[in-house]
Write a protein that holds these residues in place. Structure first.
Motif, PDB file in Angstrom:
ATOM      1  N   ARG A  55      -8.221  11.402   1.683  1.00 23.68           N
ATOM      2  CA  ARG A  55      -8.280  10.050   1.114  1.00 23.68           C
ATOM      3  C   ARG A  55      -8.798  10.009  -0.323  1.00 23.68           C
ATOM      4  NH1 ARG A  55      -5.077   6.943   3.833  1.00 23.68           N
ATOM      5  NH2 ARG A  55      -5.395   6.949   6.060  1.00 23.68           N
ATOM      6  N   HIS A  56      -9.523  11.027  -0.752  1.00 22.76           N
ATOM      7  CA  HIS A  56     -10.046  11.045  -2.115  1.00 22.76           C
ATOM      8  C   HIS A  56      -8.951  11.344  -3.145  1.00 22.76           C
ATOM      9  CE1 HIS A  56     -10.130  15.289  -0.992  1.00 22.76           C
ATOM     10  NE2 HIS A  56     -10.065  15.559  -2.279  1.00 22.76           N
ATOM     11  N   ILE A  57      -7.792  11.776  -2.688  1.00 22.49           N
ATOM     12  CA  ILE A  57      -6.681  12.077  -3.596  1.00 22.49           C
ATOM     13  C   ILE A  57      -5.767  10.863  -3.663  1.00 22.49           C
ATOM     14  CG2 ILE A  57      -4.682  13.536  -4.054  1.00 22.49           C
ATOM     15  CD1 ILE A  57      -6.100  15.754  -2.488  1.00 22.49           C
ATOM     16  N   GLU A  58      -5.699  10.279  -4.858  1.00 22.38           N
ATOM     17  CA  GLU A  58      -4.785   9.166  -5.100  1.00 22.38           C
ATOM     18  C   GLU A  58      -3.618   9.684  -5.932  1.00 22.38           C
ATOM     19  OE1 GLU A  58      -7.227   6.286  -7.087  1.00 22.38           O
ATOM     20  OE2 GLU A  58      -7.744   5.346  -5.190  1.00 22.38           O
ATOM     21  N   TYR A  59      -2.419   9.362  -5.517  1.00 19.07           N
ATOM     22  CA  TYR A  59      -1.221   9.782  -6.247  1.00 19.07           C
ATOM     23  C   TYR A  59      -0.293   8.592  -6.353  1.00 19.07           C
ATOM     24  CZ  TYR A  59       0.958  10.067  -1.641  1.00 19.07           C
ATOM     25  OH  TYR A  59       1.444   9.762  -0.394  1.00 19.07           O
ATOM     26  N   GLU A  60       0.767   8.739  -7.122  1.00 16.52           N
ATOM     27  CA  GLU A  60       1.698   7.649  -7.343  1.00 16.52           C
ATOM     28  C   GLU A  60       3.076   8.012  -6.804  1.00 16.52           C
ATOM     29  OE1 GLU A  60      -1.728   7.603  -9.745  1.00 16.52           O
ATOM     30  OE2 GLU A  60      -0.141   9.062  -9.973  1.00 16.52           O
ATOM     31  N   ARG A  61       3.698   7.047  -6.141  1.00 20.57           N
ATOM     32  CA  ARG A  61       5.041   7.236  -5.591  1.00 20.57           C
ATOM     33  C   ARG A  61       5.949   6.141  -6.117  1.00 20.57           C
ATOM     34  NH1 ARG A  61       6.383   9.007   0.295  1.00 20.57           N
ATOM     35  NH2 ARG A  61       5.581  10.792  -0.787  1.00 20.57           N
ATOM     36  N   CYS A  62       7.184   6.516  -6.429  1.00 17.11           N
ATOM     37  CA  CYS A  62       8.173   5.539  -6.881  1.00 17.11           C
ATOM     38  C   CYS A  62       8.680   4.764  -5.677  1.00 17.11           C
ATOM     39  CB  CYS A  62       9.326   6.240  -7.590  1.00 17.11           C
ATOM     40  SG  CYS A  62      10.630   5.092  -8.077  1.00 17.11           S
ATOM     41  N   ALA A  63       8.639   3.449  -5.778  1.00 12.88           N
ATOM     42  CA  ALA A  63       9.095   2.593  -4.693  1.00 12.88           C
ATOM     43  C   ALA A  63      10.610   2.644  -4.508  1.00 12.88           C
ATOM     44  CB  ALA A  63       8.654   1.152  -4.954  1.00 12.88           C
ATOM     45  N   THR A  64      11.343   3.143  -5.485  1.00 13.78           N
ATOM     46  CA  THR A  64      12.806   3.183  -5.411  1.00 13.78           C
ATOM     47  C   THR A  64      13.343   4.559  -5.053  1.00 13.78           C
ATOM     48  OG1 THR A  64      12.944   1.394  -7.028  1.00 13.78           O
ATOM     49  CG2 THR A  64      14.930   2.710  -6.692  1.00 13.78           C
ATOM     50  N   CYS A  65      13.012   5.587  -5.839  1.00 19.54           N
ATOM     51  CA  CYS A  65      13.609   6.909  -5.608  1.00 19.54           C
ATOM     52  C   CYS A  65      12.746   7.820  -4.729  1.00 19.54           C
ATOM     53  CB  CYS A  65      13.927   7.601  -6.935  1.00 19.54           C
ATOM     54  SG  CYS A  65      12.491   8.189  -7.865  1.00 19.54           S
ATOM     55  N   GLY A  66      11.498   7.432  -4.474  1.00 19.18           N
ATOM     56  CA  GLY A  66      10.626   8.214  -3.597  1.00 19.18           C
ATOM     57  C   GLY A  66       9.960   9.404  -4.262  1.00 19.18           C
TER      58      GLY A  66
END
Length: 126
Positions: free
Chosen positions: A85-96
């Motif tokens: 849970r301490h790792i925050e990352y970003e994901r594209c809502a469209t292409c994944g």
């Protein structure tokens, strides 16, 4: 491809047949759909050596909120890793696709003793 955080050029790196884009300046990494999981479980010796950016810079870049997907320009969503849970990352809502700041991929590959115990005994840890 241009880094979504610092806008520098990203270079494509191939590891075990998987192509990952890494920022030449900040060390952030872009994974197309499925690449992060495939590389995380790879035992190829280079899989643990391509996260070369500064974890301290990665932490500072983790605070950047206003940016778009470098692949399709859609909105990115910040998520916490389900086991770490301490790792925050970003994901594209469209292409994944997934963007990891410098240091986050190495952190994903190296579970702490507590995280290993949670994986082995999930009922004990809720």
């Amino acid at each position: 491809m241009q880094c979504p955080k610092c806008k520098a050029e990203m270079t494509t790196i191939e590891i075990d047949g998987i192509e990952v884009d890494r920022c030449d300046t900040c060390g952030g990494m872009w994974f197309d759909l499925g690449e992060k999981e495939a590389l995380k479980t790879s035992d190829h010796e280079d899989a643990g050596r391509f996260d070369v950016g500064s974890p301290a810079l990665g932490e500072r870049h983790n605070e950047i909120r206003d940016y778009k997907c470098p692949r399709c320009s859609a909105t990115m969503v910040k998520l916490a890793h389900h086991e770490q849970r301490h790792i925050e990352y970003e994901r594209c809502a469209t292409c994944g696709g997934v963007y990891l700041d410098a240091g986050e991929f190495d952190d994903l590959r190296d579970l702490t003793p507590n995280e290993r115990a949670r994986r082995l005994f999930p009922r004990l840890f809720g």
